[in-house]
Design a protein around this motif. Structure first.
Motif, PDB file in Angstrom:
ATOM      1  N   GLU A 101       0.822  -1.215   0.000  1.00 32.18           N
ATOM      2  CA  GLU A 101       0.000   0.000   0.000  1.00 32.18           C
ATOM      3  C   GLU A 101       0.859   1.269   0.000  1.00 32.18           C
ATOM      4  OE1 GLU A 101       0.873  -1.230   4.124  1.00 32.18           O
ATOM      5  OE2 GLU A 101      -0.003  -2.316   2.451  1.00 32.18           O
ATOM      6  N   MET A 102       2.140   1.153   0.299  1.00 32.46           N
ATOM      7  CA  MET A 102       3.047   2.304   0.230  1.00 32.46           C
ATOM      8  C   MET A 102       3.310   2.719  -1.216  1.00 32.46           C
ATOM      9  SD  MET A 102       5.960   1.401   3.094  1.00 32.46           S
ATOM     10  CE  MET A 102       7.028   2.694   2.478  1.00 32.46           C
ATOM     11  N   PHE A 103       3.129   1.782  -2.143  1.00 32.12           N
ATOM     12  CA  PHE A 103       3.505   2.022  -3.530  1.00 32.12           C
ATOM     13  C   PHE A 103       2.340   2.005  -4.503  1.00 32.12           C
ATOM     14  CE2 PHE A 103       6.769  -0.295  -1.213  1.00 32.12           C
ATOM     15  CZ  PHE A 103       7.723   0.708  -1.150  1.00 32.12           C
ATOM     16  N   PHE A 104       1.270   1.308  -4.149  1.00 32.99           N
ATOM     17  CA  PHE A 104       0.150   1.133  -5.066  1.00 32.99           C
ATOM     18  C   PHE A 104      -1.145   1.647  -4.446  1.00 32.99           C
ATOM     19  CE2 PHE A 104       2.710  -2.938  -5.571  1.00 32.99           C
ATOM     20  CZ  PHE A 104       3.528  -2.424  -6.554  1.00 32.99           C
ATOM     21  N   ASN A 105      -1.907   2.408  -5.247  1.00 32.21           N
ATOM     22  CA  ASN A 105      -3.226   2.817  -4.782  1.00 32.21           C
ATOM     23  C   ASN A 105      -4.231   1.703  -5.082  1.00 32.21           C
ATOM     24  OD1 ASN A 105      -4.222   3.112  -7.480  1.00 32.21           O
ATOM     25  ND2 ASN A 105      -3.375   5.183  -7.592  1.00 32.21           N
ATOM     26  N   LYS A 106      -5.462   1.928  -4.730  1.00 34.94           N
ATOM     27  CA  LYS A 106      -6.508   0.920  -4.885  1.00 34.94           C
ATOM     28  C   LYS A 106      -6.670   0.484  -6.348  1.00 34.94           C
ATOM     29  CE  LYS A 106     -10.333   1.318  -2.490  1.00 34.94           C
ATOM     30  NZ  LYS A 106     -11.676   1.748  -2.053  1.00 34.94           N
ATOM     31  N   ASP A 107      -6.631   1.428  -7.276  1.00 38.79           N
ATOM     32  CA  ASP A 107      -6.774   1.095  -8.692  1.00 38.79           C
ATOM     33  C   ASP A 107      -5.589   0.272  -9.200  1.00 38.79           C
ATOM     34  OD1 ASP A 107      -9.204   2.434  -8.833  1.00 38.79           O
ATOM     35  OD2 ASP A 107      -8.288   4.299  -9.545  1.00 38.79           O
ATOM     36  N   GLN A 108      -4.389   0.607  -8.753  1.00 41.73           N
ATOM     37  CA  GLN A 108      -3.198  -0.127  -9.171  1.00 41.73           C
ATOM     38  C   GLN A 108      -3.231  -1.555  -8.624  1.00 41.73           C
ATOM     39  OE1 GLN A 108      -0.556   2.808  -7.568  1.00 41.73           O
ATOM     40  NE2 GLN A 108      -0.144   3.720  -9.588  1.00 41.73           N
ATOM     41  N   ARG A 109      -3.704  -1.708  -7.399  1.00 42.29           N
ATOM     42  CA  ARG A 109      -3.853  -3.054  -6.834  1.00 42.29           C
ATOM     43  C   ARG A 109      -4.883  -3.840  -7.640  1.00 42.29           C
ATOM     44  NH1 ARG A 109      -0.278  -5.328  -3.894  1.00 42.29           N
ATOM     45  NH2 ARG A 109      -1.732  -6.361  -2.532  1.00 42.29           N
ATOM     46  N   ALA A 110      -5.989  -3.189  -7.983  1.00 40.12           N
ATOM     47  CA  ALA A 110      -7.029  -3.852  -8.767  1.00 40.12           C
ATOM     48  C   ALA A 110      -6.516  -4.245 -10.149  1.00 40.12           C
ATOM     49  CB  ALA A 110      -8.254  -2.955  -8.888  1.00 40.12           C
ATOM     50  N   ALA A 111      -5.557  -3.482 -10.681  1.00 35.18           N
ATOM     51  CA  ALA A 111      -4.962  -3.790 -11.986  1.00 35.18           C
ATOM     52  C   ALA A 111      -3.970  -4.949 -11.893  1.00 35.18           C
ATOM     53  CB  ALA A 111      -4.267  -2.553 -12.551  1.00 35.18           C
ATOM     54  N   GLY A 112      -3.680  -5.415 -10.684  1.00 31.76           N
ATOM     55  CA  GLY A 112      -2.827  -6.581 -10.506  1.00 31.76           C
ATOM     56  C   GLY A 112      -1.399  -6.308 -10.104  1.00 31.76           C
ATOM     57  N   LEU A 113      -1.051  -5.064  -9.773  1.00 29.82           N
ATOM     58  CA  LEU A 113       0.326  -4.770  -9.396  1.00 29.82           C
ATOM     59  C   LEU A 113       0.656  -5.415  -8.052  1.00 29.82           C
ATOM     60  CD1 LEU A 113       0.781  -1.061 -10.509  1.00 29.82           C
ATOM     61  CD2 LEU A 113       1.272  -3.159 -11.763  1.00 29.82           C
ATOM     62  N   ARG A 114       1.773  -6.147  -8.039  1.00 30.59           N
ATOM     63  CA  ARG A 114       2.221  -6.861  -6.848  1.00 30.59           C
ATOM     64  C   ARG A 114       3.737  -6.767  -6.728  1.00 30.59           C
ATOM     65  NH1 ARG A 114      -2.493  -6.632  -6.741  1.00 30.59           N
ATOM     66  NH2 ARG A 114      -4.012  -8.228  -6.245  1.00 30.59           N
ATOM     67  N   LEU A 115       4.238  -6.925  -5.506  1.00 25.50           N
ATOM     68  CA  LEU A 115       5.673  -6.950  -5.237  1.00 25.50           C
ATOM     69  C   LEU A 115       6.129  -8.406  -5.281  1.00 25.50           C
ATOM     70  CD1 LEU A 115       5.751  -4.415  -2.258  1.00 25.50           C
ATOM     71  CD2 LEU A 115       6.320  -3.980  -4.669  1.00 25.50           C
ATOM     72  N   LEU A 116       6.984  -8.740  -6.237  1.00 25.79           N
ATOM     73  CA  LEU A 116       7.369 -10.132  -6.443  1.00 25.79           C
ATOM     74  C   LEU A 116       8.375 -10.639  -5.421  1.00 25.79           C
ATOM     75  CD1 LEU A 116       7.527 -10.293 -10.331  1.00 25.79           C
ATOM     76  CD2 LEU A 116       5.589 -10.676  -8.794  1.00 25.79           C
ATOM     77  N   CYS A 117       9.103  -9.742  -4.765  1.00 25.40           N
ATOM     78  CA  CYS A 117      10.082 -10.194  -3.769  1.00 25.40           C
ATOM     79  C   CYS A 117       9.401 -10.813  -2.565  1.00 25.40           C
ATOM     80  CB  CYS A 117      11.008  -9.059  -3.346  1.00 25.40           C
ATOM     81  SG  CYS A 117      10.250  -7.797  -2.304  1.00 25.40           S
ATOM     82  N   ILE A 118       8.170 -10.412  -2.290  1.00 21.53           N
ATOM     83  CA  ILE A 118       7.408 -10.975  -1.176  1.00 21.53           C
ATOM     84  C   ILE A 118       6.103 -11.602  -1.663  1.00 21.53           C
ATOM     85  CG2 ILE A 118       8.379  -9.501   0.626  1.00 21.53           C
ATOM     86  CD1 ILE A 118       5.627  -7.890   0.222  1.00 21.53           C
ATOM     87  N   GLY A 119       6.008 -11.791  -2.969  1.00 22.99           N
ATOM     88  CA  GLY A 119       4.805 -12.356  -3.568  1.00 22.99           C
ATOM     89  C   GLY A 119       4.836 -13.877  -3.575  1.00 22.99           C
ATOM     90  N   ARG A 120       3.765 -14.464  -3.067  1.00 22.57           N
ATOM     91  CA  ARG A 120       3.599 -15.917  -3.063  1.00 22.57           C
ATOM     92  C   ARG A 120       2.372 -16.261  -3.896  1.00 22.57           C
ATOM     93  NH1 ARG A 120       4.539 -16.873   3.406  1.00 22.57           N
ATOM     94  NH2 ARG A 120       6.771 -16.470   3.360  1.00 22.57           N
ATOM     95  N   PRO A 121       2.488 -17.237  -4.777  1.00 22.22           N
ATOM     96  CA  PRO A 121       1.330 -17.584  -5.612  1.00 22.22           C
ATOM     97  C   PRO A 121       0.237 -18.245  -4.791  1.00 22.22           C
ATOM     98  CG  PRO A 121       3.081 -19.192  -5.931  1.00 22.22           C
ATOM     99  CD  PRO A 121       3.636 -18.110  -5.042  1.00 22.22           C
ATOM    100  N   LYS A 122      -0.988 -17.935  -5.153  1.00 21.24           N
ATOM    101  CA  LYS A 122      -2.156 -18.567  -4.528  1.00 21.24           C
ATOM    102  C   LYS A 122      -2.916 -19.405  -5.551  1.00 21.24           C
ATOM    103  CE  LYS A 122      -1.199 -17.084  -0.608  1.00 21.24           C
ATOM    104  NZ  LYS A 122      -0.566 -18.081   0.251  1.00 21.24           N
TER     105      LYS A 122
END
Length: 104
Positions: free
Chosen positions: A67-88
């Motif tokens: 949330e420090m880097f992405f707003n709500k719309d950017q999160r909805a567009a799928g932006l994620r941090l891959l260094c701490i990203g785990r697939p679900k």
């Protein structure tokens, strides 16, 4: 433990690789082990160098502070941090997205 197929793509770089990632592993770590070069800096979710965009599937990066880097719309567009990203789930991720964050 679930294992997922994570497809990493970037048309400009000619990247199209699929890796197997356990649900408790970070995508960046496995990509690095497989000798796929992805951008990163902090490895703790406190910068945006490793930003990817999830096109299909689901990635959880809540271990950091996205949330420090992405707003709500950017999160909805799928932006994620891959260094701490785990697939679900099985997923497809467009890589090297830090310079494009403002487009979303």
């Amino acid at each position: 433990m679930a294992e997922y197929q994570v497809r990493l793509i970037n048309e400009n770089l000619g990247l199209d690789e699929t890796i197997e990632v356990d649900e408790d592993e970070y995508i960046l770590d496995v990509a690095e082990f497989e000798e796929i070069e992805l951008p990163f800096s902090c490895r703790s979710g406190t910068c945006s160098s490793c930003t990817g965009r999830v096109i299909e599937g689901d990635v959880d990066d809540s271990a950091g502070q996205p949330e420090m880097f992405f707003n709500k719309d950017q999160r909805a567009a799928g932006l994620r941090l891959l260094c701490i990203g785990r697939p679900k789930s099985d997923c497809t991720i467009e890589t090297h997205m830090e310079s494009r964050i403002s487009e979303f």
